[in-house]
Design a protein around this motif. Structure first.
Motif, mmCIF file in Angstrom:
data_model
loop_
_atom_site.group_PDB
_atom_site.id
_atom_site.type_symbol
_atom_site.label_atom_id
_atom_site.label_comp_id
_atom_site.label_asym_id
_atom_site.label_seq_id
_atom_site.Cartn_x
_atom_site.Cartn_y
_atom_site.Cartn_z
ATOM 1 N N PHE A 30 23.895 16.580 66.970
ATOM 2 C CA PHE A 30 25.436 17.494 66.577
ATOM 3 C C PHE A 30 26.422 15.983 67.073
ATOM 4 C CE2 PHE A 30 29.607 19.188 67.423
ATOM 5 C CZ PHE A 30 29.969 19.737 66.079
ATOM 6 N N LEU A 31 26.954 15.845 66.345
ATOM 7 C CA LEU A 31 28.209 14.599 66.766
ATOM 8 C C LEU A 31 29.613 14.420 66.062
ATOM 9 C CD1 LEU A 31 26.956 10.872 65.696
ATOM 10 C CD2 LEU A 31 29.295 11.727 65.237
ATOM 11 N N HIS A 32 30.665 14.998 66.921
ATOM 12 C CA HIS A 32 31.432 15.329 66.109
ATOM 13 C C HIS A 32 32.779 14.029 67.280
ATOM 14 C CE1 HIS A 32 34.675 17.135 64.293
ATOM 15 N NE2 HIS A 32 34.878 18.328 65.487
ATOM 16 N N ASP A 33 33.779 14.404 66.654
ATOM 17 C CA ASP A 33 35.243 14.287 67.289
ATOM 18 C C ASP A 33 35.660 12.617 67.581
ATOM 19 O OD1 ASP A 33 37.674 14.488 68.115
ATOM 20 O OD2 ASP A 33 37.271 16.137 69.745
ATOM 21 N N THR A 34 35.185 11.812 65.996
ATOM 22 C CA THR A 34 35.145 10.046 66.321
ATOM 23 C C THR A 34 36.448 9.394 66.880
ATOM 24 O OG1 THR A 34 35.816 9.792 64.421
ATOM 25 C CG2 THR A 34 33.451 10.104 64.481
ATOM 26 N N TYR A 302 38.224 15.142 61.210
ATOM 27 C CA TYR A 302 38.599 14.511 62.445
ATOM 28 C C TYR A 302 39.228 13.426 62.521
ATOM 29 C CZ TYR A 302 38.438 19.206 65.326
ATOM 30 O OH TYR A 302 38.580 19.701 65.815
ATOM 31 N N PRO A 303 40.351 12.902 61.761
ATOM 32 C CA PRO A 303 40.107 11.529 61.803
ATOM 33 C C PRO A 303 40.480 11.181 62.565
ATOM 34 C CG PRO A 303 41.683 13.044 60.521
ATOM 35 C CD PRO A 303 40.977 13.556 61.086
ATOM 36 N N SER A 304 40.389 9.553 63.260
ATOM 37 C CA SER A 304 41.441 8.499 64.011
ATOM 38 C C SER A 304 41.745 7.876 63.595
ATOM 39 C CB SER A 304 41.019 8.112 65.034
ATOM 40 O OG SER A 304 39.617 7.704 65.308
ATOM 41 N N VAL A 305 42.128 6.372 63.876
ATOM 42 C CA VAL A 305 42.801 5.896 62.564
ATOM 43 C C VAL A 305 43.562 4.805 63.571
ATOM 44 C CG1 VAL A 305 44.611 4.439 62.132
ATOM 45 C CG2 VAL A 305 44.358 6.900 61.130
ATOM 46 N N ALA A 306 42.578 3.408 63.512
ATOM 47 C CA ALA A 306 43.518 2.220 63.972
ATOM 48 C C ALA A 306 43.495 1.213 62.499
ATOM 49 C CB ALA A 306 41.989 1.511 64.692
ATOM 50 N N MET A 307 44.482 0.077 63.216
ATOM 51 C CA MET A 307 44.445 -1.223 61.977
ATOM 52 C C MET A 307 44.340 -2.751 63.252
ATOM 53 S SD MET A 307 48.044 0.335 60.698
ATOM 54 C CE MET A 307 48.500 0.572 61.934
ATOM 55 N N VAL A 314 40.002 3.971 58.994
ATOM 56 C CA VAL A 314 39.987 5.789 59.762
ATOM 57 C C VAL A 314 38.498 6.113 60.019
ATOM 58 C CG1 VAL A 314 40.921 8.431 58.312
ATOM 59 C CG2 VAL A 314 41.978 6.280 57.426
ATOM 60 N N SER A 315 38.120 6.468 60.744
ATOM 61 C CA SER A 315 37.205 7.501 61.701
ATOM 62 C C SER A 315 36.759 8.467 61.271
ATOM 63 C CB SER A 315 36.880 6.511 63.219
ATOM 64 O OG SER A 315 37.486 7.462 63.700
ATOM 65 N N SER A 316 35.789 8.728 61.054
ATOM 66 C CA SER A 316 35.663 10.733 60.720
ATOM 67 C C SER A 316 34.120 11.202 61.196
ATOM 68 C CB SER A 316 36.287 11.352 59.141
ATOM 69 O OG SER A 316 35.062 10.787 58.518
ATOM 70 N N THR A 317 34.527 12.339 61.233
ATOM 71 C CA THR A 317 32.899 13.281 61.157
ATOM 72 C C THR A 317 32.496 13.494 60.296
ATOM 73 O OG1 THR A 317 33.436 14.446 63.602
ATOM 74 C CG2 THR A 317 31.923 15.257 62.028
ATOM 75 N N ALA A 328 31.496 8.422 60.783
ATOM 76 C CA ALA A 328 31.783 7.023 59.133
ATOM 77 C C ALA A 328 33.396 6.664 59.438
ATOM 78 C CB ALA A 328 32.049 8.782 58.063
ATOM 79 N N LEU A 329 33.506 5.707 58.749
ATOM 80 C CA LEU A 329 33.968 4.860 59.007
ATOM 81 C C LEU A 329 34.652 4.571 57.391
ATOM 82 C CD1 LEU A 329 36.506 3.449 61.339
ATOM 83 C CD2 LEU A 329 34.783 0.992 61.089
ATOM 84 N N HIS A 330 36.232 5.011 57.655
ATOM 85 C CA HIS A 330 36.592 3.977 56.102
ATOM 86 C C HIS A 330 38.218 3.360 55.879
ATOM 87 C CE1 HIS A 330 34.870 8.163 55.184
ATOM 88 N NE2 HIS A 330 35.487 9.022 56.330
ATOM 89 N N SER A 331 37.931 2.200 55.320
ATOM 90 C CA SER A 331 38.989 1.504 55.822
ATOM 91 C C SER A 331 39.193 0.515 54.240
ATOM 92 C CB SER A 331 38.429 0.167 56.389
ATOM 93 O OG SER A 331 36.936 -0.680 55.402
ATOM 94 N N ILE A 332 40.418 -0.073 54.576
ATOM 95 C CA ILE A 332 41.650 -0.210 53.193
ATOM 96 C C ILE A 332 42.432 -1.163 53.795
ATOM 97 C CG2 ILE A 332 43.574 1.406 53.067
ATOM 98 C CD1 ILE A 332 43.073 1.644 49.634
#
Length: 338
Positions: A30-34, A302-307, A314-317, A328-332
């Protein structure tokens, strides 16, 4: 103050890049809250993982570093672990004058906080440097407003019970940050009132989740010292943890799970507005549904953001219907967010 409005008809698609930074393991499924942060010029993505289920069994906060914008990652390293019998969940970070700090809530049972611990990053390791008694759960990274750091979260009336009140933590820039916990003007108790902030100078907007109920918004014009009474925004938000902030050019974002026909967390979107008094007039899909190339999803939450260097991360579970979850990590490119 204008109440937040929703004027977009449909979230649009942009060329986000996606990756799984850390998969669950048989030992810690169980992995969560990135939480993704830019620390010391590098990216750090952290998460908590548990041996049995959410906050059950051995619980560890770990993270991985990237020095090349997410192209490659270090091996996982431990930030905190419940060796003393407490649950250590979740984590947030601050940095000042080269000092990197982590703040980790200490719990006796799931969502029963009794305080938080301070860890400093020293020569490649996280070293515990103190404890605080406030029964608070921090939700996002600190943001700066009017000479202060602000941090959204939730608190319990007394230690060792459910945290049912949204709060703002305030600190003058220091290392480590000395957080003063202030409750937002919400009279009724809420279920899981996770809180996130968008800042424009001294103007601060707080967004609070109420699981199974309405989303609430609070406004401050003095850097978070005093707050308006709450109101409900006309945004199609599924009640899950949100992440708000500024893109640095005056525009503000709110990332949330958009309501779906199945009432699930399968569609993660980023809504944008041009300023604190403007409506959210456009939204972009960050991630949606099952991703064959990643073997991830269909839920992204459960997203969080860094620039960093003109890129929005954007990280997420990433999760399905079982116990196993992944980070996970999403970037743009920021230029793509019109």
């Amino acid at each position: 103050m204008k109440k937040i409005a929703m004027t977009y008809e449909k979230a649009l698609t942009l060329p986000w890049s996606h990756q799984i930074v850390q998969r669950s393991t048989p030992e810690l499924p169980f992995l969560h809250d990135t939480m993704v942060a830019s620390l010391g010029g590098r990216l750090f993505e952290a998460w908590y993982a548990c041996a049995e289920n959410e906050m059950i069994g051995r619980t560890v906060i770990r993270g991985r570093w990237s020095s090349d914008g997410g192209k490659s990652w270090s091996e996982p390293e431990t930030v905190a672990e419940n060796k003393e019998g407490y649950l250590m969940v979740p984590v947030t970070f601050s940095e000042k004058d080269g000092e990197i700090w982590a703040y980790v809530t200490r719990m006796t049972a799931p969502d029963h906080p009794i305080g938080y611990d301070l860890f400093r990053y020293e020569e490649g390791a996280w070293v515990k440097r103190g404890e605080k008694p406030d029964p608070v759960i921090f939700n996002t990274l600190p943001v700066k407003s009017d000479g202060r750091w602000l941090l959204g979260g939730r608190t319990a009336e007394v230690p060792n019970i459910l945290p049912q009140y949204p709060v703002i933590a305030l600190s003058t820039p220091s290392s480590p940050a000395e957080w003063e916990i202030r409750r937002l003007p919400m009279e009724e108790k809420l279920h899981c009132p996770e809180t996130t902030l968008a800042v424009s100078g001294a103007r601060v907007t707080a967004f609070t989740r109420n699981d199974g109920g309405d989303i609430y918004v609070f406004e401050s014009e003095d850097g978070g010292l005093t707050w308006s009474k709450p109101y409900q925004p006309s945004l199609p938000i599924h009640p899950a943890k949100m992440c708000a902030g500024s893109l640095g050019d005056g525009r503000q974002y709110l990332i949330y799970n958009e309501r779906t026909e199945k009432h699930d967390r399968s569609r993660l979107v980023m809504a944008l507005r041009n300023g604190p008094d403007e409506p959210f007039d456009r939204a972009y899909v960050v991630a949606e549904g099952y991703d064959d190339s990643l073997d991830g999803g269909p839920y992204w939450h459960y997203p969080s953001v860094a620039m960093q260097n003109g890129v929005v991360y954007v990280s997420s579970t990433s999760s399905g219907d079982g116990v196993e979850r992944h980070a996970a990590l999403h970037s743009i490119s920021l230029q793509k967010l019109k």
